[in-house]
Enzyme design. Sequence first.
Site, mmCIF file in Angstrom:
data_model
loop_
_atom_site.group_PDB
_atom_site.id
_atom_site.type_symbol
_atom_site.label_atom_id
_atom_site.label_comp_id
_atom_site.label_asym_id
_atom_site.label_seq_id
_atom_site.Cartn_x
_atom_site.Cartn_y
_atom_site.Cartn_z
ATOM 1 N N HIS A 96 30.045 16.550 -25.517
ATOM 2 C CA HIS A 96 30.871 16.871 -26.687
ATOM 3 C C HIS A 96 32.149 17.530 -26.184
ATOM 4 C CE1 HIS A 96 31.017 18.756 -31.000
ATOM 5 N NE2 HIS A 96 32.224 18.494 -30.535
ATOM 6 N N HIS B 237 36.466 16.948 -26.652
ATOM 7 C CA HIS B 237 37.636 16.239 -27.187
ATOM 8 C C HIS B 237 38.716 16.296 -26.111
ATOM 9 C CE1 HIS B 237 35.969 16.404 -31.323
ATOM 10 N NE2 HIS B 237 35.388 17.493 -30.843
ATOM 11 N N GLU C 11 28.393 21.529 -38.722
ATOM 12 C CA GLU C 11 29.125 22.585 -38.007
ATOM 13 C C GLU C 11 29.495 23.621 -39.067
ATOM 14 O OE1 GLU C 11 32.960 21.362 -36.525
ATOM 15 O OE2 GLU C 11 33.193 23.127 -35.232
ATOM 16 N N ASP D 264 33.373 21.249 -26.237
ATOM 17 C CA ASP D 264 34.180 20.942 -27.428
ATOM 18 C C ASP D 264 35.679 20.865 -27.094
ATOM 19 O OD1 ASP D 264 34.379 20.175 -30.041
ATOM 20 O OD2 ASP D 264 33.925 22.115 -30.918
ATOM 21 N N ASP D 265 36.368 22.005 -27.172
ATOM 22 C CA ASP D 265 37.811 22.037 -26.898
ATOM 23 C C ASP D 265 38.078 23.195 -25.936
ATOM 24 O OD1 ASP D 265 38.797 20.031 -29.047
ATOM 25 O OD2 ASP D 265 37.492 21.398 -30.146
#
Length: 450
Positions: free
Chosen positions: A118, A120, A301, A379-380
């Site tokens: 996961h 981005h 989420e 994630d980020d």
Amino acid sequence: MFSDPTKILFQFSLAHVDNRAVIDDPRFRFVDKNRVCHFFDEWSLEECRETDELPWLMLPNVYQRHRISSLTATFLCEKCAKHSDFLNGTETESTGVSFGDGGSVSSFHERMPKAELHLHIEGTLEPELMFDLASRNRVALPYKSPDEVRKAYEFSDLQSFLDIYYQGTRVLLRDRDFYDLTWAYLQKAHEQNVRHAEIFFDPQAHTERDVPIPAIIDGIHQALRDGEQRFGISSKLILSFLRHLSGEDAMRTLEAALPYRHAFAGVGLDSSECGHPPEKFTDVFARARDEGLFVVAHAGEEGPPDYVWQALDTLGASRIDHGVRSVEDPALVERLRSQRIPLTVCPLSNVKLRVFESIENHNLPQLLDAGLCVTINSDDPAYFGGYINENFQAVDEAFQLTLHQLRTLARNSFEACFMDESRRSRLLEELDTIFTAGGTLPIRCDPGPS
Ligand code: HPA
Ligand code: ZN
């Protein structure tokens, strides 16, 4: 004596320590005749002498019931406070599990081979690269320096983050920019022992600025191929739809990307969750499935468990991104558990976006206890304060994860990814060697300041 298979007891000689010993690793505890006497950040030798037995050093929660053949630990002698002694473990039984090198031993989670599922790619844009690309492409930034960018990263929820995240994407214009962005991530992933990465990209965040789809996909794809060659990191690219836009827009995006179908393997759904249920995207996901693309979706989420059900039953998702709110619905938890539907959990993201108040309040332990196929992801990372290892570190510190749990998280990452079975088996075997003969477990033995 070795009744608990999740613990290792290790007897070792204290012959040449003559005062208080301090060991700087919260994973260690001393036990007295199998009974834990302290957590030790500090331990007094005299106390142990009173037991008239050599103390046992218990390495809690090590997965297998191995007895340890050797151990070197660095102790700080408090008396002289200047030097440290090395204690060599007495060999009780040969197991092949060797511990530590008495020095620069990194944490277990750092050493584990793992998959990142996961991530981005736009969320890996570090402020320094943002500035480089802004100057290369003559894009004005509303910040004076990378430090100022970092200071702006205070978020109250998902939307407040997305506003800044989409603003950051404005520096990405040409295939070379997407290449550099992806290459920078792969270098980091390699440093952190990531062996396989499944990476989202948000084409609509770029096409709305008139960046052509082939520039986006070619740049990322070329870097992923180079990453496989150079670092041996296998990967899958996931085209993700922005859920705040319409289902029709998503369909147009998919159609425009299909000529480059060779470069991506799955579709996903991200952006503002609340008010944008998965069912809005039923048609485009059906089309994607017809094309043989795998399906994942962000759900649960900020949004309710119902969105997770929809992602599974309406979109046909085989993996859920985040999904932490699933625990609110016991029937959903049972579905996830019985069908081994993975959740790609992102602890630092969840805290930064205030899904949980703090890392200690995260429900990771609950998800693990429920027997779900949970994985740890970043994630980020450029926005949330860390890549995959920092995420592992945060939960490890907060919950004192057992090595069994860490191993499960890494195993889950290989179970949950889309890869051919022979590579999956090889990676699982590689992970297993850390726990079995010939592998090395880490012990941090920082003697402290001398
Ligand atoms: N959630 C939804 N959309 C996103 C995220 C996220 O965590 N990161 C980037 N786009
Ligand atoms: Zn995400």
